[in-house]
Design an enzyme around this catalytic site. Structure first.
Site, PDB file in Angstrom:
ATOM      1  N   SER A 136       3.039  -2.347   3.246  1.00 37.89           N
ATOM      2  CA  SER A 136       2.266  -1.149   2.917  1.00 37.89           C
ATOM      3  C   SER A 136       0.867  -1.447   2.386  1.00 37.89           C
ATOM      4  CB  SER A 136       3.034  -0.296   1.903  1.00 37.89           C
ATOM      5  OG  SER A 136       3.385  -1.081   0.774  1.00 37.89           O
ATOM      6  N   THR A 159       1.058   1.977  -1.567  1.00 36.62           N
ATOM      7  CA  THR A 159      -0.302   1.644  -1.978  1.00 36.62           C
ATOM      8  C   THR A 159      -0.286   0.882  -3.293  1.00 36.62           C
ATOM      9  OG1 THR A 159      -1.164   3.640  -0.981  1.00 36.62           O
ATOM     10  CG2 THR A 159      -2.454   2.709  -2.771  1.00 36.62           C
ATOM     11  N   THR A 189      -4.535  -0.112   0.584  1.00 41.15           N
ATOM     12  CA  THR A 189      -3.327   0.255   1.315  1.00 41.15           C
ATOM     13  C   THR A 189      -3.512   0.086   2.816  1.00 41.15           C
ATOM     14  OG1 THR A 189      -1.702   2.046   1.553  1.00 41.15           O
ATOM     15  CG2 THR A 189      -3.991   2.682   1.656  1.00 41.15           C
ATOM     16  N   ARG A 229      -6.509   8.263  11.064  1.00 38.74           N
ATOM     17  CA  ARG A 229      -6.167   8.969   9.818  1.00 38.74           C
ATOM     18  C   ARG A 229      -6.588   8.129   8.606  1.00 38.74           C
ATOM     19  NH1 ARG A 229      -2.742   7.729   5.126  1.00 38.74           N
ATOM     20  NH2 ARG A 229      -1.945   9.680   4.300  1.00 38.74           N
ATOM     21  N   THR A 243      -0.546   7.142  -5.751  1.00 37.43           N
ATOM     22  CA  THR A 243       0.155   6.569  -4.606  1.00 37.43           C
ATOM     23  C   THR A 243       1.022   7.659  -3.991  1.00 37.43           C
ATOM     24  OG1 THR A 243       1.692   4.837  -3.899  1.00 37.43           O
ATOM     25  CG2 THR A 243       2.060   5.782  -6.064  1.00 37.43           C
ATOM     26  N   GLY A 244       1.409   7.455  -2.751  1.00 34.12           N
ATOM     27  CA  GLY A 244       2.260   8.436  -2.089  1.00 34.12           C
ATOM     28  C   GLY A 244       1.550   9.127  -0.942  1.00 34.12           C
TER      29      GLY A 244
HETATM   30  C1  SD4 Z   1      -1.892   7.021   1.974  1.00 27.53           C
HETATM   31  N1  SD4 Z   1      -1.473   7.017  -0.383  1.00 27.53           N
HETATM   32  O1  SD4 Z   1      -2.482   6.476   2.900  1.00 27.53           O
HETATM   33  C2  SD4 Z   1      -1.583   6.198   0.784  1.00 27.53           C
HETATM   34  C3  SD4 Z   1      -0.435   5.290   1.007  1.00 27.53           C
HETATM   35  C4  SD4 Z   1       0.680   5.805   1.700  1.00 27.53           C
HETATM   36  O2  SD4 Z   1       2.769   6.806   1.565  1.00 27.53           O
HETATM   37  O3  SD4 Z   1       0.797   5.568   2.857  1.00 27.53           O
HETATM   38  N2  SD4 Z   1       1.587   6.454   1.017  1.00 27.53           N
HETATM   39  O4  SD4 Z   1      -1.560   8.200   1.984  1.00 27.53           O
END
Ligand code: SD4
Length: 329
Positions: free
Chosen positions: A89, A191, A209, A219, A242-243
């Site tokens: 990740s 992340t 990340t 994206r 994060t998330g």
């Molecule tokens: C994002 N916050 O790109 C980052 C990492 C991620 O699931 O993939 N979170 O949205």
């Protein structure tokens, strides 16, 4: 585009299943937490996301102990995780997008609010260092995509192409259905966001990340966006997220946390209020995770997440320890 990064020929890819509702409210369910007690006034304190934060914290602490700046510490701390090719990740070992490309996002911000960011970057081992170089060597904050890569190569960074059989196999498997379904807390890492304060009360933060696995090509999530994935205000404190990046961007998450702290809200409560803001606008979030970390300039810190499972690493003078964040859904 570099075709060597295209693991498999593009097939008929399913439509992204990712969709987040934007109306209604959800009653927040508060759970008991084993959140760490406040570190108490004063630094150094290093705080970072997920289990892999332990390694990042250890490096950042080492930099601070050796007399390095807090900016050096936050950069070198997350760089350890970027270099770990077993990490799916963060960095070049990350999962690809739906077209088979690993694309990286990162940002960094210092005590004085100077900021650098890079997004949709390919084949560079340390996006966090590219972000810092953009901050220090250009009049800009963010570069993206091919332009960012060209700038990095012209400014001392080298290309590194990584092709991991395990990642290729997982992508081939995913292509069979090609469904994009974010899953909260994958393997307890995601992340890496890291915020730190030194003994002199100087703050800095970093975030890096590979983003959501199998995201739409192009994206960009919250992680390279100052105010979303990271925000540092040397007068107040710092926060990182994060998330699911889309949820964080919609509430300018890290900026929200820091602004709440500016108004006198304590770090954990500031994170809690930012999570509540997300929950209030997005019903049925159980497949999504968002976690916030907050660090006040006096060293007081806090964390809160949407769902259970968000771990974070805290390094104080008492040592480096993993904790579990409070969660509200
Ligand atoms: C994002 N916050 O790109 C980052 C990492 C991620 O699931 O993939 N979170 O949205």
């Amino acid at each position: 585009m570099n075709d060597r990064r295209r693991f498999l020929k593009l097939g008929a890819l399913g439509t992204a299943a990712f969709a987040v509702g934007c109306a209604g409210t959800e009653a927040a369910r508060e759970e008991a937490t084993d959140q760490a007690p406040a570190a108490g006034p004063g630094g150094p304190v290093v705080l970072s996301t997920w289990d892999h934060g332990m390694a990042a914290n250890a490096k950042a602490w080492e930099v601070l102990q050796a007399g390095g700046s807090v900016l050096d510490a936050v950069e070198q701390g997350v760089a350890v995780v970027e270099s770990d090719l077993t990490n799916r990740s963060v960095g070049l070992g990350g999962m690809p997008d739906r077209d088979g490309f690993v694309t990286l996002d990162a940002c960094i911000q210092d005590h004085d609010g100077r900021a650098g960011a890079v997004a949709f970057l390919q084949d560079i081992e340390h996006p966090i260092s590219v972000a810092r170089a953009i901050m220090e060597r250009t009049p800009h904050v963010m570069l993206v995509g091919d332009g960012a890569q060209q700038w990095a190569l012209a400014n001392g960074f080298t290309k590194r192409e990584v092709d991991l059989p395990e990642v290729r196999a997982a992508y081939a498997e995913w292509l069979k259905k090609a469904e994009y379904r974010p899953v909260a807390n994958i393997e307890n890492h995601d992340t890496i966001g890291l915020v730190a304060v030194d003994t002199g009360g100087r703050l800095a933060g970093s975030c890096t990340t590979s983003g959501m696995a199998y995201k739409v090509h192009g994206r960009v999530g919250d992680s390279p966006i100052i105010g979303a994935g990271l925000f540092v205000d040397g007068d107040v404190g710092a926060a990182c997220a994060t998330g699911t990046g889309e949820l964080v961007i919609r509430v300018a998450g890290s900026h929200t946390v820091v602004e709440l702290m500016r108004q006198g809200v304590e770090p954990e409560e500031a994170c809690r209020q930012a999570v509540k803001r997300i929950l209030a606008k997005h019903p049925g979030l159980k497949d999504h995770q968002v976690g916030f970390l907050a660090l006040r300039k006096d060293g007081l810190h806090g964390a809160c997440a949407v769902v259970d499972g968000f771990s974070y690493a805290l390094h104080t003078r008492e040592g480096n320890k993993l904790h579990k964040a409070a969660f509200l859904s």
